[in-house]
Enzyme design. Sequence first.
Site, short mmCIF file in Angstrom:
data_model
loop_
_atom_site.label_atom_id
_atom_site.label_comp_id
_atom_site.label_asym_id
_atom_site.label_seq_id
_atom_site.Cartn_x
_atom_site.Cartn_y
_atom_site.Cartn_z
N ALA A 160 -6.23 2.70 6.88
CA ALA A 160 -6.80 4.05 6.75
C ALA A 160 -7.45 4.48 8.06
O ALA A 160 -8.35 3.84 8.57
CB ALA A 160 -7.81 4.08 5.61
N GLY A 181 -8.36 -4.67 -1.39
CA GLY A 181 -8.61 -3.49 -0.56
C GLY A 181 -10.01 -2.97 -0.82
O GLY A 181 -10.88 -3.69 -1.33
N GLU A 183 -6.42 3.02 -5.82
CA GLU A 183 -5.24 3.90 -5.87
C GLU A 183 -4.39 3.68 -7.13
O GLU A 183 -3.74 4.60 -7.61
CB GLU A 183 -4.40 3.68 -4.60
CG GLU A 183 -3.30 4.71 -4.46
CD GLU A 183 -2.66 4.72 -3.09
OE1 GLU A 183 -3.29 4.27 -2.11
OE2 GLU A 183 -1.51 5.18 -3.00
N LEU A 216 -10.63 6.70 -0.13
CA LEU A 216 -11.55 5.59 0.13
C LEU A 216 -12.83 5.83 -0.68
O LEU A 216 -13.40 4.90 -1.27
CB LEU A 216 -11.87 5.49 1.62
CG LEU A 216 -10.72 5.05 2.53
CD1 LEU A 216 -11.13 5.12 4.00
CD2 LEU A 216 -10.25 3.63 2.20
N ARG A 261 -1.32 19.35 2.52
CA ARG A 261 -0.35 18.34 2.92
C ARG A 261 1.06 18.57 2.40
O ARG A 261 2.03 18.40 3.12
CB ARG A 261 -0.82 17.00 2.37
CG ARG A 261 -1.16 16.06 3.45
CD ARG A 261 -1.66 14.79 2.91
NE ARG A 261 -2.64 14.32 3.88
CZ ARG A 261 -3.32 13.23 3.77
NH1 ARG A 261 -3.18 12.48 2.71
NH2 ARG A 261 -4.16 12.86 4.69
N GLY A 312 -8.05 8.17 8.92
CA GLY A 312 -8.72 9.47 8.95
C GLY A 312 -10.20 9.37 8.68
O GLY A 312 -11.01 9.91 9.43
N ASN A 372 -3.42 -1.15 2.22
CA ASN A 372 -3.49 0.22 2.72
C ASN A 372 -4.87 0.51 3.28
O ASN A 372 -5.02 1.31 4.20
CB ASN A 372 -3.16 1.21 1.59
CG ASN A 372 -1.67 1.36 1.40
OD1 ASN A 372 -0.88 0.77 2.15
ND2 ASN A 372 -1.27 2.13 0.42
C1 LIG Z 1 -1.75 4.72 6.83
C2 LIG Z 1 -2.75 5.15 5.80
C3 LIG Z 1 -3.85 5.89 6.18
C4 LIG Z 1 -4.79 6.29 5.24
N1 LIG Z 1 -5.89 6.98 5.65
C5 LIG Z 1 -6.85 7.28 4.73
C6 LIG Z 1 -8.07 7.88 5.14
O1 LIG Z 1 -8.29 8.11 6.31
N2 LIG Z 1 -8.99 8.18 4.20
C7 LIG Z 1 -8.80 7.91 2.87
O2 LIG Z 1 -9.68 8.19 2.05
N3 LIG Z 1 -7.65 7.31 2.47
C8 LIG Z 1 -6.69 6.99 3.36
N4 LIG Z 1 -5.55 6.39 2.94
C9 LIG Z 1 -5.42 6.01 1.54
C10 LIG Z 1 -6.30 4.80 1.27
O3 LIG Z 1 -6.26 3.94 2.39
C11 LIG Z 1 -5.85 4.03 0.05
O4 LIG Z 1 -5.67 4.91 -1.03
C12 LIG Z 1 -6.89 3.00 -0.34
O5 LIG Z 1 -7.21 2.20 0.76
C13 LIG Z 1 -6.35 2.14 -1.47
O6 LIG Z 1 -7.26 1.09 -1.66
P1 LIG Z 1 -7.01 0.07 -2.82
O7 LIG Z 1 -8.15 -0.88 -2.79
O8 LIG Z 1 -6.73 0.78 -4.08
O9 LIG Z 1 -5.62 -0.66 -2.43
P2 LIG Z 1 -5.17 -1.42 -1.09
O10 LIG Z 1 -6.14 -1.28 -0.02
O11 LIG Z 1 -3.77 -1.02 -0.79
O12 LIG Z 1 -5.15 -2.94 -1.57
C14 LIG Z 1 -4.21 -3.37 -2.53
C15 LIG Z 1 -4.41 -4.85 -2.76
O13 LIG Z 1 -3.68 -5.24 -3.92
C16 LIG Z 1 -3.00 -6.46 -3.67
N5 LIG Z 1 -1.86 -6.58 -4.57
C17 LIG Z 1 -0.90 -5.65 -4.83
N6 LIG Z 1 -0.04 -6.14 -5.75
C18 LIG Z 1 -0.46 -7.38 -6.06
C19 LIG Z 1 0.02 -8.40 -6.94
N7 LIG Z 1 1.12 -8.25 -7.71
N8 LIG Z 1 -0.66 -9.57 -6.99
C20 LIG Z 1 -1.79 -9.78 -6.21
N9 LIG Z 1 -2.27 -8.85 -5.39
C21 LIG Z 1 -1.62 -7.67 -5.32
C22 LIG Z 1 -2.64 -6.39 -2.21
O14 LIG Z 1 -2.36 -7.68 -1.68
C23 LIG Z 1 -3.90 -5.74 -1.62
O15 LIG Z 1 -4.88 -6.72 -1.38
C24 LIG Z 1 -4.59 5.97 3.87
C25 LIG Z 1 -3.48 5.24 3.49
C26 LIG Z 1 -2.56 4.82 4.44
C27 LIG Z 1 -1.37 4.03 4.01
#
Ligand SMILES: Cc1cc2nc3c(=O)[nH]c(=O)nc-3n(C[C@H](O)[C@H](O)[C@H](O)COP(=O)(O)OP(=O)(O)OC[C@H]3O[C@@H](n4cnc5c(N)ncnc54)[C@H](O)[C@@H]3O)c2cc1C
Length: 512
Positions: A42, A10, A351, A368, A270, A44, A38
């Site tokens: 995203a 992500g 996250e 983000l 929220r 917003g 996630n």
């Molecule tokens: C519908 C929605 C709308 C949102 N809108 C906003 C917004 O507008 N602005 C904002 O700031 N935030 C927003 N958020 C929150 C934000 O999108 C997330 O907090 C952020 O994108 C998380 O990024 P990340 O890289 O931590 O994880 P993610 O983007 O969720 O990526 C997680 C990754 O980990 C991998 N993974 C998980 N477990 C394993 C495993 N056991 N083995 C191998 N790979 C694994 C997955 O395959 C994936 O690639 C939103 C969230 C959602 C759900």
Amino acid sequence: MFDVCIIGGGVAGLMLAHSLPSSMRIAILTKNQTTVSNTSLAQGGIAVSLSTFDSPSSHADDTMGATAYHANAKRVDILVNEGKELIEQLMAQGLPFDAKEDGTPNLGLEAAHSSRRILHAGGDQTGHLLMQYLLHKTEDRVTRLPFHSVLECVIQNGSCTGVVVSNSSGQKQVISAKHIVLATGGIGQLYRQTSNSPVATGDGLSLAYHAGAVLEDLEFVQFHPTIFTLNGKSCGLISEAVRGEGAILVNRHGLRIMNDIHPLAELAPRDIVARAIEWHWQKNDPIYLDARHIQHFESKFPSIFLNCMKYGVNPLYDLIPVRSGAHFHMGGIQTNDVGATTIPNLYAIGEVASTGVHGANRLASNSLLEGLVFAARLAKTLAGNNTSIVQRPSFVNGHQIANIDLSNMQQRMTEQVGILRAGDTLQSFVNDYPLRPFRLSDYTSKDIQNIHRYTACSLIARSASLRIESRGGHYRHDFPLASNEWTGKVIECSIHGVAIQTREIESKETVK
Ligand SMILES: Cc1cc2nc3c(=O)[nH]c(=O)nc-3n(C[C@H](O)[C@H](O)[C@H](O)COP(=O)(O)OP(=O)(O)OC[C@H]3O[C@@H](n4cnc5c(N)ncnc54)[C@H](O)[C@@H]3O)c2cc1C
């Protein structure tokens, strides 16, 4: 052997890969296709104080307020100041954000922000376009391993040296690296109603727990008020930005429900909006979002518009049925200023990490930004090494986990560890799903995936049962107010037990 093995593709994982020196050998493992995350969902946007009427300190004040003053003020300062610099750099490098006709960024307003500071890309496709940009920037430099589900961290002499994965053919395999980074995202799928992608099952929490790392603030789960819900099924998120543009929350008789609850009405924090909606639903009073008066809805929110139309709801003419559901996890794996966990060579960003910037309740559009900022910080420091030795704990062995009823556990998470909590029901969950470490190597890949879900649920429930007050996303019927005794207190969990520590906070006013 890789230099850096990143678990998760992500915003956090990709930004780290983008920011690391090109000489490093980097692997990115994802448990599904690279684009399923996630981040891709995203809508917003990204909060950043670019307007001349705004400043990082105003952004920091709004963040501290939204977090119920439970955030780490120093980390919040890092977030808002370095975040602004980073976004300006990314814009200069060509990351395409929406602009006005004069070329200046088109900044939106969201709940609990005192200024217009939300950057969008492609209207409501911010996360998707950010992913595309980072995937493009990293494509020649990174070994991508989709459908590689990480089962366990390998710990040798107290340090993390690799991961055990179930590879795309379902075989167990060890991948070694000098640095292992957990960027596994959120936990929404532990609940029945959620906005999260199918991969958000809390694996990173369980991986870190079993590796011996410390986790914190796990009781703080943010429930998004407006998940498009048809016949009890979550069909996608209706972003806060829609309320920012003037959509209102009504019941089936068209009566507004937020006017008597908070002066900011639909733009209240929220958790307050989410609880109000849930309260109505529990009384069999379905709640709707009325966005019919928003001009140019379809061009302002193209993805939301198309998604609603897919299910036969036209936001220009129809009320959109909405319910609250699990959206974001404020707590996670405890990290320092640069993303290091308490285990040498094991890091966490995005996250799954607890950087302390979200406190008890995340300010919208700060996550983000957090993913970008702390990934860039970690990239700068990965050359350094920590050598402290961690004792491996004793593990429980047994086969009871194989038979766990995941659907029942998810239902009980929703009812007992969800938006509205109470001591007796939390305790009942904790009794039935006790927190304990498993000797993961004794289990099949499928069992381990269930163990990760089980462990993530147990960690959240255990922490929630211990916090005897309400604060931010953690709301208890039996203790509906914040307690000064709990101000600044952080619940830490690890395989060695649970501790309640005091976080240094800058309390500018009494928490509400
Ligand atoms: C519908 C929605 C709308 C949102 N809108 C906003 C917004 O507008 N602005 C904002 O700031 N935030 C927003 N958020 C929150 C934000 O999108 C997330 O907090 C952020 O994108 C998380 O990024 P990340 O890289 O931590 O994880 P993610 O983007 O969720 O990526 C997680 C990754 O980990 C991998 N993974 C998980 N477990 C394993 C495993 N056991 N083995 C191998 N790979 C694994 C997955 O395959 C994936 O690639 C939103 C969230 C959602 C759900």
